[in-house]
Scaffold this motif. Structure first.
Motif, PDB file in Angstrom:
ATOM      1  N   SER A 121     -12.525  24.182  -6.121  1.00 43.89           N
ATOM      2  CA  SER A 121     -13.828  24.761  -5.816  1.00 43.89           C
ATOM      3  C   SER A 121     -14.802  23.604  -5.649  1.00 43.89           C
ATOM      4  CB  SER A 121     -14.305  25.680  -6.943  1.00 43.89           C
ATOM      5  OG  SER A 121     -13.430  26.771  -7.118  1.00 43.89           O
ATOM      6  N   VAL A 122     -15.418  23.498  -4.482  1.00 41.15           N
ATOM      7  CA  VAL A 122     -16.355  22.407  -4.226  1.00 41.15           C
ATOM      8  C   VAL A 122     -17.742  22.840  -4.702  1.00 41.15           C
ATOM      9  CG1 VAL A 122     -17.343  20.855  -2.512  1.00 41.15           C
ATOM     10  CG2 VAL A 122     -14.978  21.623  -2.288  1.00 41.15           C
ATOM     11  N   ILE A 123     -18.164  22.254  -5.810  1.00 40.83           N
ATOM     12  CA  ILE A 123     -19.442  22.626  -6.430  1.00 40.83           C
ATOM     13  C   ILE A 123     -20.616  22.051  -5.653  1.00 40.83           C
ATOM     14  CG2 ILE A 123     -20.819  22.434  -8.544  1.00 40.83           C
ATOM     15  CD1 ILE A 123     -18.123  22.190 -10.055  1.00 40.83           C
ATOM     16  N   ALA A 124     -20.534  20.772  -5.315  1.00 45.70           N
ATOM     17  CA  ALA A 124     -21.620  20.108  -4.591  1.00 45.70           C
ATOM     18  C   ALA A 124     -21.040  19.017  -3.706  1.00 45.70           C
ATOM     19  CB  ALA A 124     -22.643  19.521  -5.557  1.00 45.70           C
ATOM     20  N   GLY A 125     -21.723  18.757  -2.596  1.00 45.44           N
ATOM     21  CA  GLY A 125     -21.269  17.723  -1.676  1.00 45.44           C
ATOM     22  C   GLY A 125     -20.100  18.198  -0.847  1.00 45.44           C
ATOM     23  N   GLU A 126     -19.222  17.261  -0.484  1.00 46.23           N
ATOM     24  CA  GLU A 126     -18.082  17.622   0.347  1.00 46.23           C
ATOM     25  C   GLU A 126     -16.833  16.874  -0.089  1.00 46.23           C
ATOM     26  OE1 GLU A 126     -18.373  16.294   4.485  1.00 46.23           O
ATOM     27  OE2 GLU A 126     -20.236  15.278   3.935  1.00 46.23           O
ATOM     28  N   ALA A 127     -15.706  17.529   0.128  1.00 40.95           N
ATOM     29  CA  ALA A 127     -14.407  16.945  -0.209  1.00 40.95           C
ATOM     30  C   ALA A 127     -13.322  17.763   0.452  1.00 40.95           C
ATOM     31  CB  ALA A 127     -14.205  16.920  -1.729  1.00 40.95           C
ATOM     32  N   LEU A 128     -12.249  17.095   0.876  1.00 39.42           N
ATOM     33  CA  LEU A 128     -11.062  17.754   1.403  1.00 39.42           C
ATOM     34  C   LEU A 128     -11.397  18.692   2.557  1.00 39.42           C
ATOM     35  CD1 LEU A 128      -9.719  18.457  -2.159  1.00 39.42           C
ATOM     36  CD2 LEU A 128      -8.709  16.820  -0.593  1.00 39.42           C
ATOM     37  N   GLY A 129     -12.381  18.302   3.354  1.00 36.24           N
ATOM     38  CA  GLY A 129     -12.758  19.102   4.505  1.00 36.24           C
ATOM     39  C   GLY A 129     -13.640  20.285   4.196  1.00 36.24           C
ATOM     40  N   LEU A 130     -14.068  20.431   2.953  1.00 35.91           N
ATOM     41  CA  LEU A 130     -14.938  21.536   2.554  1.00 35.91           C
ATOM     42  C   LEU A 130     -16.319  21.003   2.188  1.00 35.91           C
ATOM     43  CD1 LEU A 130     -12.490  23.471   0.196  1.00 35.91           C
ATOM     44  CD2 LEU A 130     -12.936  23.916   2.615  1.00 35.91           C
TER      45      LEU A 130
ATOM     46  N   THR B 173       0.443  18.214  -7.697  1.00 41.13           N
ATOM     47  CA  THR B 173      -0.021  16.859  -7.389  1.00 41.13           C
ATOM     48  C   THR B 173      -1.122  16.939  -6.336  1.00 41.13           C
ATOM     49  OG1 THR B 173       2.162  15.910  -7.859  1.00 41.13           O
ATOM     50  CG2 THR B 173       0.646  14.578  -6.548  1.00 41.13           C
ATOM     51  N   LEU B 174      -2.174  16.145  -6.523  1.00 40.03           N
ATOM     52  CA  LEU B 174      -3.300  16.127  -5.585  1.00 40.03           C
ATOM     53  C   LEU B 174      -3.713  14.690  -5.317  1.00 40.03           C
ATOM     54  CD1 LEU B 174      -5.617  17.791  -4.129  1.00 40.03           C
ATOM     55  CD2 LEU B 174      -6.969  17.351  -6.203  1.00 40.03           C
ATOM     56  N   ALA B 175      -3.909  14.361  -4.054  1.00 40.54           N
ATOM     57  CA  ALA B 175      -4.461  13.051  -3.705  1.00 40.54           C
ATOM     58  C   ALA B 175      -5.964  13.090  -3.931  1.00 40.54           C
ATOM     59  CB  ALA B 175      -4.138  12.706  -2.251  1.00 40.54           C
ATOM     60  N   MET B 176      -6.470  12.153  -4.712  1.00 45.41           N
ATOM     61  CA  MET B 176      -7.905  12.107  -4.991  1.00 45.41           C
ATOM     62  C   MET B 176      -8.665  11.874  -3.697  1.00 45.41           C
ATOM     63  SD  MET B 176     -10.139  12.222  -7.481  1.00 45.41           S
ATOM     64  CE  MET B 176     -11.876  11.816  -7.724  1.00 45.41           C
TER      65      MET B 176
ATOM     66  N   GLU C 141     -17.612   6.311  -2.354  1.00 52.18           N
ATOM     67  CA  GLU C 141     -17.426   4.964  -2.897  1.00 52.18           C
ATOM     68  C   GLU C 141     -17.101   4.989  -4.390  1.00 52.18           C
ATOM     69  OE1 GLU C 141     -19.980   0.769  -3.297  1.00 52.18           O
ATOM     70  OE2 GLU C 141     -20.918   2.580  -2.507  1.00 52.18           O
ATOM     71  N   GLU C 142     -17.859   5.762  -5.162  1.00 51.68           N
ATOM     72  CA  GLU C 142     -17.638   5.839  -6.607  1.00 51.68           C
ATOM     73  C   GLU C 142     -17.044   7.201  -6.952  1.00 51.68           C
ATOM     74  OE1 GLU C 142     -20.933   2.664  -8.229  1.00 51.68           O
ATOM     75  OE2 GLU C 142     -21.329   4.790  -8.573  1.00 51.68           O
ATOM     76  N   ARG C 143     -15.943   7.180  -7.721  1.00 47.57           N
ATOM     77  CA  ARG C 143     -15.235   8.418  -8.047  1.00 47.57           C
ATOM     78  C   ARG C 143     -14.729   8.365  -9.487  1.00 47.57           C
ATOM     79  NH1 ARG C 143     -10.401   7.908  -4.417  1.00 47.57           N
ATOM     80  NH2 ARG C 143     -10.794   5.740  -4.989  1.00 47.57           N
ATOM     81  N   ALA C 144     -14.625   9.549 -10.090  1.00 44.63           N
ATOM     82  CA  ALA C 144     -14.079   9.643 -11.435  1.00 44.63           C
ATOM     83  C   ALA C 144     -13.414  11.002 -11.602  1.00 44.63           C
ATOM     84  CB  ALA C 144     -15.164   9.449 -12.484  1.00 44.63           C
ATOM     85  N   VAL C 145     -12.501  11.073 -12.577  1.00 44.56           N
ATOM     86  CA  VAL C 145     -11.795  12.316 -12.908  1.00 44.56           C
ATOM     87  C   VAL C 145     -12.015  12.592 -14.385  1.00 44.56           C
ATOM     88  CG1 VAL C 145      -9.581  13.509 -12.966  1.00 44.56           C
ATOM     89  CG2 VAL C 145     -10.022  11.798 -11.182  1.00 44.56           C
ATOM     90  N   TYR C 146     -12.560  13.779 -14.702  1.00 41.12           N
ATOM     91  CA  TYR C 146     -12.709  14.172 -16.104  1.00 41.12           C
ATOM     92  C   TYR C 146     -11.741  15.309 -16.406  1.00 41.12           C
ATOM     93  CZ  TYR C 146     -14.486  15.896 -20.515  1.00 41.12           C
ATOM     94  OH  TYR C 146     -14.581  16.292 -21.832  1.00 41.12           O
TER      95      TYR C 146
ATOM     96  N   GLU D 102      -6.345   4.333  -3.562  1.00 39.73           N
ATOM     97  CA  GLU D 102      -5.643   5.581  -3.281  1.00 39.73           C
ATOM     98  C   GLU D 102      -4.957   6.024  -4.564  1.00 39.73           C
ATOM     99  OE1 GLU D 102      -3.095   5.408   0.074  1.00 39.73           O
ATOM    100  OE2 GLU D 102      -4.625   4.555   1.406  1.00 39.73           O
ATOM    101  N   VAL D 103      -5.324   7.209  -5.038  1.00 41.81           N
ATOM    102  CA  VAL D 103      -4.867   7.665  -6.350  1.00 41.81           C
ATOM    103  C   VAL D 103      -4.328   9.086  -6.248  1.00 41.81           C
ATOM    104  CG1 VAL D 103      -5.512   8.008  -8.768  1.00 41.81           C
ATOM    105  CG2 VAL D 103      -6.698   6.286  -7.409  1.00 41.81           C
ATOM    106  N   SER D 104      -3.179   9.329  -6.863  1.00 40.80           N
ATOM    107  CA  SER D 104      -2.655  10.688  -6.951  1.00 40.80           C
ATOM    108  C   SER D 104      -2.874  11.214  -8.366  1.00 40.80           C
ATOM    109  CB  SER D 104      -1.166  10.723  -6.601  1.00 40.80           C
ATOM    110  OG  SER D 104      -0.410  10.005  -7.564  1.00 40.80           O
ATOM    111  N   LEU D 105      -3.153  12.518  -8.458  1.00 41.31           N
ATOM    112  CA  LEU D 105      -3.324  13.195  -9.740  1.00 41.31           C
ATOM    113  C   LEU D 105      -2.157  14.154  -9.913  1.00 41.31           C
ATOM    114  CD1 LEU D 105      -7.105  14.163  -9.279  1.00 41.31           C
ATOM    115  CD2 LEU D 105      -6.162  12.004 -10.133  1.00 41.31           C
ATOM    116  N   ARG D 106      -1.454  14.046 -11.033  1.00 39.37           N
ATOM    117  CA  ARG D 106      -0.285  14.898 -11.262  1.00 39.37           C
ATOM    118  C   ARG D 106      -0.415  15.584 -12.615  1.00 39.37           C
ATOM    119  NH1 ARG D 106       3.005  11.297 -11.546  1.00 39.37           N
ATOM    120  NH2 ARG D 106       3.647  11.340 -13.729  1.00 39.37           N
TER     121      ARG D 106
END
Length: 288
Positions: A154-163, A185-188, A193-198, A224-228
């Motif tokens: 769910s894209v809360i704000a901004g844009e990601a993954l074409g949404l 598995t998801l590619a971040m 420029e700045e990214r984080a995963v909580y 390039e980071v994958s999340l599993r």
């Protein structure tokens, strides 16, 4: 290693309920526009009890409330009264100054409920710190969603993954709620420029590092980071473009100058912020 810093949330007792504070932290005052990030709950309130955050002020930031369970009633000095429920977004732009309260709604307080969510602040960019205060509520059905290989986004704000989220922002922003099925598995996203995963719940392998509940993995720019997910997990993906000028933070105030914060402190101490209709209480200015 794709992780620049691994931040462990610190518990804070806010009187009747506990939050896990993630930002700001030593080494990372901000990630993109995000300058404050609290993990609220999960807390089970018994009938008759709930959250009571009395009126308090903000400047030069936008507050972002997002719930996984439970409800909160927002009231502000513009006269807005709005109940937020899971998946909705409350976006309050403080600008030159606003006051608000957050309390458990009357019916939910009578019945008792479990409250769980994220409360964050995004700093307003240069040239926009003094905008007119504003508040917008976005129902959950307005947020774009996509399922990618077992991960519901769910894209809360901004844009990601074409949404692109309909939430109006003043700075390039990444803010996504991600629910992982076991083994997903998801590619971040790479757009920012700045990214984080909580990690809100469960655990994720972020690259080669296992990140567990209550930890924030700040990523190296351009990596390039994958999340599993090893099991069912929930996470928030956050970030955006780097702010070119630093921000100062004191109590509920954020600004690009210490002088602006001092002015806001004096305004609140002298009760010069507009009042919140329907409220008689307020949180006093903390000791200097």
């Amino acid at each position: 290693m794709a992780i620049l810093q691994l931040v462990h949330a610190r518990q804070r007792d806010l009187g009747g309920f506990v939050v896990r504070r993630v930002l700001p932290t030593e080494g990372h005052a901000m990630v993109g526009p995000f300058i404050f990030f609290d993990h609220l709950g999960p807390t089970q309130f018994e009938p008759g009890s709930g959250i009571d955050v009395r009126p308090h002020p903000h400047i030069a930031l936008a507050t972002v409330t997002y719930l996984f369970s439970g409800s909160l009633e927002h009231r502000d000095s513009l006269g807005n009264v709005r109940e937020i429920r899971p998946g909705d977004v409350n976006w309050m732009t403080a600008g030159r100054g606003i006051a608000h309260s957050e309390r458990t709604p009357q019916l939910a307080r009578a019945a008792g409920e479990k409250v769980h969510g994220i409360q964050s602040w995004v700093a307003l960019p240069d040239g926009h710190e003094e905008v007119e205060p504003d508040f917008t509520h976005y129902p959950a059905k307005m947020l774009p969603q996509r399922v990618v290989d077992g991960t519901t986004l769910s894209v809360i704000a901004g844009e990601a993954l074409g949404l692109r989220s309909p939430v109006a922002t003043l700075w390039p922003t990444l803010y996504v709620h991600a629910r992982f099925a076991a083994g997903a598995t998801l590619a971040m996203p790479m757009e920012h420029e700045e990214r984080a995963v909580y990690v809100v719940h469960g655990e994720l392998a972020v690259g080669e590092t296992l990140v567990t509940e209550g930890q924030l993995a700040v990523l190296k720019p351009g990596s390039e980071v994958s999340l599993r997910a090893n099991g069912e997990s929930r996470a928030m993906l956050l970030g955006g473009e780097r702010f070119p000028t630093p921000r100062f933070i004191w109590w509920n105030f954020v600004a690009s100058s210490r002088e602006r914060i001092e002015q806001a402190k004096q305004r609140w101490a002298k009760r010069e912020f507009p009042p919140v209709p329907g409220e008689t209480e307020f949180i006093p200015l903390p000791p200097q």
